[in-house]
Design an enzyme around this catalytic site. Sequence first.
Site, PDB file in Angstrom:
ATOM      1  N   HIS A   1      47.640  32.676 -20.326  1.00  0.00           N
ATOM      2  CA  HIS A   1      47.801  31.461 -21.106  1.00  0.00           C
ATOM      3  C   HIS A   1      48.218  30.536 -20.052  1.00  0.00           C
ATOM      4  O   HIS A   1      49.446  30.400 -19.361  1.00  0.00           O
ATOM      5  CB  HIS A   1      48.822  31.530 -22.237  1.00  0.00           C
ATOM      6  CG  HIS A   1      49.115  30.322 -22.968  1.00  0.00           C
ATOM      7  ND1 HIS A   1      48.080  29.606 -23.628  1.00  0.00           N
ATOM      8  CD2 HIS A   1      50.127  29.422 -23.032  1.00  0.00           C
ATOM      9  CE1 HIS A   1      48.554  28.558 -24.275  1.00  0.00           C
ATOM     10  NE2 HIS A   1      49.688  28.505 -24.054  1.00  0.00           N
TER      11      HIS A   1
ATOM     12  N   GLU B   1      55.810  27.461 -21.885  1.00  0.00           N
ATOM     13  CA  GLU B   1      55.924  27.434 -23.202  1.00  0.00           C
ATOM     14  C   GLU B   1      55.272  26.267 -24.047  1.00  0.00           C
ATOM     15  O   GLU B   1      54.856  25.325 -23.496  1.00  0.00           O
ATOM     16  CB  GLU B   1      57.358  27.407 -23.759  1.00  0.00           C
ATOM     17  CG  GLU B   1      58.384  28.476 -23.166  1.00  0.00           C
ATOM     18  CD  GLU B   1      59.721  28.494 -23.625  1.00  0.00           C
ATOM     19  OE1 GLU B   1      59.909  27.458 -24.467  1.00  0.00           O
ATOM     20  OE2 GLU B   1      60.580  29.232 -23.177  1.00  0.00           O
TER      21      GLU B   1
ATOM     22  N   SER C   1      55.414  22.345 -23.985  1.00  0.00           N
ATOM     23  CA  SER C   1      56.148  22.023 -22.555  1.00  0.00           C
ATOM     24  C   SER C   1      55.153  20.931 -21.998  1.00  0.00           C
ATOM     25  O   SER C   1      55.693  20.240 -20.902  1.00  0.00           O
ATOM     26  CB  SER C   1      56.302  23.111 -21.781  1.00  0.00           C
ATOM     27  OG  SER C   1      54.795  23.823 -21.249  1.00  0.00           O
TER      28      SER C   1
ATOM     29  N   LYS D   1      51.703  21.016 -20.764  1.00  0.00           N
ATOM     30  CA  LYS D   1      50.811  21.384 -19.912  1.00  0.00           C
ATOM     31  C   LYS D   1      49.470  20.650 -19.950  1.00  0.00           C
ATOM     32  O   LYS D   1      48.934  20.032 -19.017  1.00  0.00           O
ATOM     33  CB  LYS D   1      50.530  22.908 -20.370  1.00  0.00           C
ATOM     34  CG  LYS D   1      51.630  23.971 -20.125  1.00  0.00           C
ATOM     35  CD  LYS D   1      51.349  25.254 -20.359  1.00  0.00           C
ATOM     36  CE  LYS D   1      50.754  25.560 -21.627  1.00  0.00           C
ATOM     37  NZ  LYS D   1      51.805  25.586 -22.464  1.00  0.00           N
TER      38      LYS D   1
ATOM     39  N   ASP E   1      43.853  26.688 -21.673  1.00  0.00           N
ATOM     40  CA  ASP E   1      44.362  27.656 -22.807  1.00  0.00           C
ATOM     41  C   ASP E   1      44.216  29.090 -22.239  1.00  0.00           C
ATOM     42  O   ASP E   1      45.220  29.807 -22.276  1.00  0.00           O
ATOM     43  CB  ASP E   1      43.910  27.344 -24.076  1.00  0.00           C
ATOM     44  CG  ASP E   1      44.457  28.124 -25.078  1.00  0.00           C
ATOM     45  OD1 ASP E   1      45.995  27.851 -25.239  1.00  0.00           O
ATOM     46  OD2 ASP E   1      43.628  28.829 -25.873  1.00  0.00           O
TER      47      ASP E   1
ATOM     48  N   ARG F   1      68.527  23.521  -4.365  1.00  0.00           N
ATOM     49  CA  ARG F   1      68.417  22.338  -4.119  1.00  0.00           C
ATOM     50  C   ARG F   1      67.508  22.294  -2.839  1.00  0.00           C
ATOM     51  O   ARG F   1      66.538  21.303  -2.471  1.00  0.00           O
ATOM     52  CB  ARG F   1      69.741  21.575  -3.931  1.00  0.00           C
ATOM     53  CG  ARG F   1      70.304  21.332  -5.144  1.00  0.00           C
ATOM     54  CD  ARG F   1      69.610  20.339  -6.153  1.00  0.00           C
ATOM     55  NE  ARG F   1      69.270  19.106  -5.760  1.00  0.00           N
ATOM     56  CZ  ARG F   1      70.082  18.090  -5.761  1.00  0.00           C
ATOM     57  NH1 ARG F   1      71.338  18.251  -6.408  1.00  0.00           N
ATOM     58  NH2 ARG F   1      69.771  16.930  -5.407  1.00  0.00           N
TER      59      ARG F   1
END
Length: 316
Positions: free
Chosen positions: A143, A159, A162, A164, A182, A251
């Site tokens: 996905h 998710e 989010s 995408k 997808d 970081r």
Amino acid sequence: MNTSITARELFEQQRERLGLRWAAGKSGEKRELEAGNTVSRRPSLAGYLNAIYPNKVQILGTEELSWLDALEPRQRWETIEKIMQSHPLALVLTRNQACPEDLRAAADESGTPLWLSPKRGHELLNHLSYHLARTLAPRVILHGVFMEIYSIGVLITGEAGSGKSELALELLSRGHRLVADDAPEFTQIAPDVLDGTCPELLQDLLEVRGLGVLNVREMFGDTAVKKNKYLRLIVHLTKPMTEPTPHGYERLTGDSGTRHVLDLDVPLITLPVMPGRNLAVLTEAATRLHILRTKGIDPAAMFIARHSNLLERRTP
């Protein structure tokens, strides 16, 4: 995903390229070769006639037929029976050779597809071996949105909600290309290569919340879509951490790792989604960083080395 191919499917897929014609055994057109069988038994997918270690597609050239002709009648019949009992997906005669009647009768009786081709044996062997290996290769659907960014294949995951698709739309407007939205399908075509393609149903399409389904080819032109691409990097979008953790986000090196896909560990970079962050620029930067790392250039390692050298020089 389990993959398989029937004799009829192989015939139709290669009929034009190899000039295939049915000679006998058409009742066996539903005979099936599954990917699982090729792993457990490890036969050659295609090869010249071998009665001891049978190939799944047996190719009979002039030498193979001459060898059969040289056998005693009883031994010849036993050999032909043994070939049929090995349950090959198909037998192929090269150069449109005349099919021996006993071979034709045995193929009809056992339901073994028997084809004729005008091609030479090595041409048949090369085409059929490649096609079967590609068709039966391990594959999986993941996905996400699969794109070409700076000439490498990047899978954007995350998710639902989010961002995408919105990120993909922004990347398209910046000149990058869409492979699949997808449900891209990935096939392991080599020990270290995952080839990503788009299911036929979803080709050229991108679904964006609020806009619905967009036709990328019509909106951005033919150059905005790509038929396939090798997967080299996964960019995962995640929600920011709501509670502090002992380490937080790294970081210096960023949130990097790998994701296991089929038999490969694919490099993974995680990007937190926060208001005001330009994800398109960050994804481009992540892709550039991955390219640098593949060339042995690691900015974080360079900084750590500089820092260590500086401390050593200042230490009395």
